[in-house]
Design a protein around this motif. Structure first.
Motif, PDB file in Angstrom:
ATOM      1  N   ASP A 111       7.728  15.578  -2.608  1.00 40.76           N
ATOM      2  CA  ASP A 111       6.786  15.179  -1.556  1.00 40.76           C
ATOM      3  C   ASP A 111       7.062  13.786  -1.000  1.00 40.76           C
ATOM      4  O   ASP A 111       6.299  13.276  -0.206  1.00 40.76           O
ATOM      5  N   ALA A 112       8.149  13.148  -1.425  1.00 40.00           N
ATOM      6  CA  ALA A 112       8.427  11.775  -1.011  1.00 40.00           C
ATOM      7  C   ALA A 112       9.619  11.723  -0.054  1.00 40.00           C
ATOM      8  O   ALA A 112      10.590  12.466  -0.210  1.00 40.00           O
ATOM      9  N   LYS A 148       3.067   0.056   2.481  1.00 36.78           N
ATOM     10  CA  LYS A 148       2.691  -0.537   1.199  1.00 36.78           C
ATOM     11  C   LYS A 148       2.935   0.476   0.084  1.00 36.78           C
ATOM     12  O   LYS A 148       2.671   1.669   0.248  1.00 36.78           O
ATOM     13  N   GLY A 149       3.493  -0.002  -1.013  1.00 39.19           N
ATOM     14  CA  GLY A 149       3.779   0.863  -2.149  1.00 39.19           C
ATOM     15  C   GLY A 149       5.227   1.304  -2.215  1.00 39.19           C
ATOM     16  O   GLY A 149       5.682   1.791  -3.244  1.00 39.19           O
ATOM     17  N   ALA A 162       5.304  -9.927   1.040  1.00 36.80           N
ATOM     18  CA  ALA A 162       3.897 -10.111   1.362  1.00 36.80           C
ATOM     19  C   ALA A 162       3.308  -8.828   1.928  1.00 36.80           C
ATOM     20  O   ALA A 162       3.926  -8.181   2.785  1.00 36.80           O
ATOM     21  N   ASP A 163       2.131  -8.480   1.432  1.00 33.50           N
ATOM     22  CA  ASP A 163       1.402  -7.347   1.995  1.00 33.50           C
ATOM     23  C   ASP A 163       0.746  -7.779   3.290  1.00 33.50           C
ATOM     24  O   ASP A 163       0.207  -8.890   3.397  1.00 33.50           O
ATOM     25  N   GLU A 164       0.819  -6.887   4.295  1.00 36.00           N
ATOM     26  CA  GLU A 164       0.209  -7.128   5.606  1.00 36.00           C
ATOM     27  C   GLU A 164      -0.488  -5.842   6.014  1.00 36.00           C
ATOM     28  O   GLU A 164       0.135  -4.950   6.585  1.00 36.00           O
ATOM     29  N   THR A 167       1.177  -2.376   5.210  1.00 32.09           N
ATOM     30  CA  THR A 167       2.626  -2.531   5.036  1.00 32.09           C
ATOM     31  C   THR A 167       2.942  -3.689   4.099  1.00 32.09           C
ATOM     32  O   THR A 167       2.095  -4.525   3.809  1.00 32.09           O
ATOM     33  N   THR A 168       4.192  -3.723   3.657  1.00 30.02           N
ATOM     34  CA  THR A 168       4.721  -4.853   2.892  1.00 30.02           C
ATOM     35  C   THR A 168       5.944  -5.359   3.615  1.00 30.02           C
ATOM     36  O   THR A 168       6.800  -4.579   4.034  1.00 30.02           O
ATOM     37  N   ARG A 169       6.034  -6.675   3.764  1.00 25.20           N
ATOM     38  CA  ARG A 169       7.158  -7.342   4.427  1.00 25.20           C
ATOM     39  C   ARG A 169       8.055  -7.936   3.347  1.00 25.20           C
ATOM     40  O   ARG A 169       7.637  -8.780   2.570  1.00 25.20           O
ATOM     41  N   PHE A 170       9.314  -7.466   3.312  1.00 29.36           N
ATOM     42  CA  PHE A 170      10.325  -7.979   2.391  1.00 29.36           C
ATOM     43  C   PHE A 170      11.308  -8.818   3.210  1.00 29.36           C
ATOM     44  O   PHE A 170      12.054  -8.264   4.030  1.00 29.36           O
TER      45      PHE A 170
END
Length: 176
Positions: A111-112, A148-149, A162-164, A167-170
């Motif tokens: 499922d991913a 996110k995740g 950082a989580d926004e 979403t997460t910003r790498f």
């Protein structure tokens, strides 16, 4: 050579189950004083949809310059491209491939969804505009924005994460 990149700073917004990647970023350039007003800036790109491009406050028109290239010229026909050290800012969309492994391709397992790149010869131009030439090596700074995740991996270590919202910003360290 009339124009040379000196650095790239790109942010890619990626959702693995989406068919489009959003890109935005800067390419620092050194445009030779030998360049003429008629000389466009040419970047390697294939199947990209450029939404906007500018050098400072000067908007640029982007046109196809063959199967694997885009030409960037002033939108105002009376304007000329400046010489010296410049920053080209670009916003674009890239396709996500599901059969072809060039560029960015996505696959579903259970499922991913997972997204990958291999960037074998000329594959990078399917994801972002660049000077895709083996003799041109300059520092890159890549930022990936993912749901996110999820985990984002690049060839350099993560400088900040950082989580926004959802979403997460790498932000990865620049390449040497």
């Amino acid at each position: 050579i009339l124009v040379m990149p000196t650095a790239y700073r790109f942010t890619l917004t990626i959702t693995p189950d989406n068919d489009v990647i959003l890109g935005e970023g800067d390419i620092d350039l050194d445009r030779s004083a030998r360049a003429t007003a008629a000389d466009a800036i040419y970047l390697n790109a294939r199947e990209l949809e450029v939404e906007s491009a500018a050098i400072g406050a000067m908007p640029l028109t982007v046109s196809n310059a063959g199967k694997d290239a885009l030409a960037f010229q002033p939108s105002d026909p009376a304007a000329t491209l400046p010489t010296g050290k410049l920053t080209l800012h670009i916003k674009w969309k890239a396709k996500v491939h599901h059969q072809n492994t060039q560029g960015a391709f996505a696959q579903q397992f259970d499922d991913a969804w997972y997204m990958f790149t291999q960037f074998e010869p000329i594959g990078a131009r399917l994801l972002y505009p660049s000077f895709d030439e083996p003799q041109i090596k300059v520092p890159w700074q890549l930022t990936l924005v993912v749901p996110k995740g999820l985990t984002a991996i690049s060839n350099m270590p993560v400088e900040t994460q950082a989580d926004e919202g959802d979403t997460t910003r790498f932000a990865f360290a620049p390449t040497p």
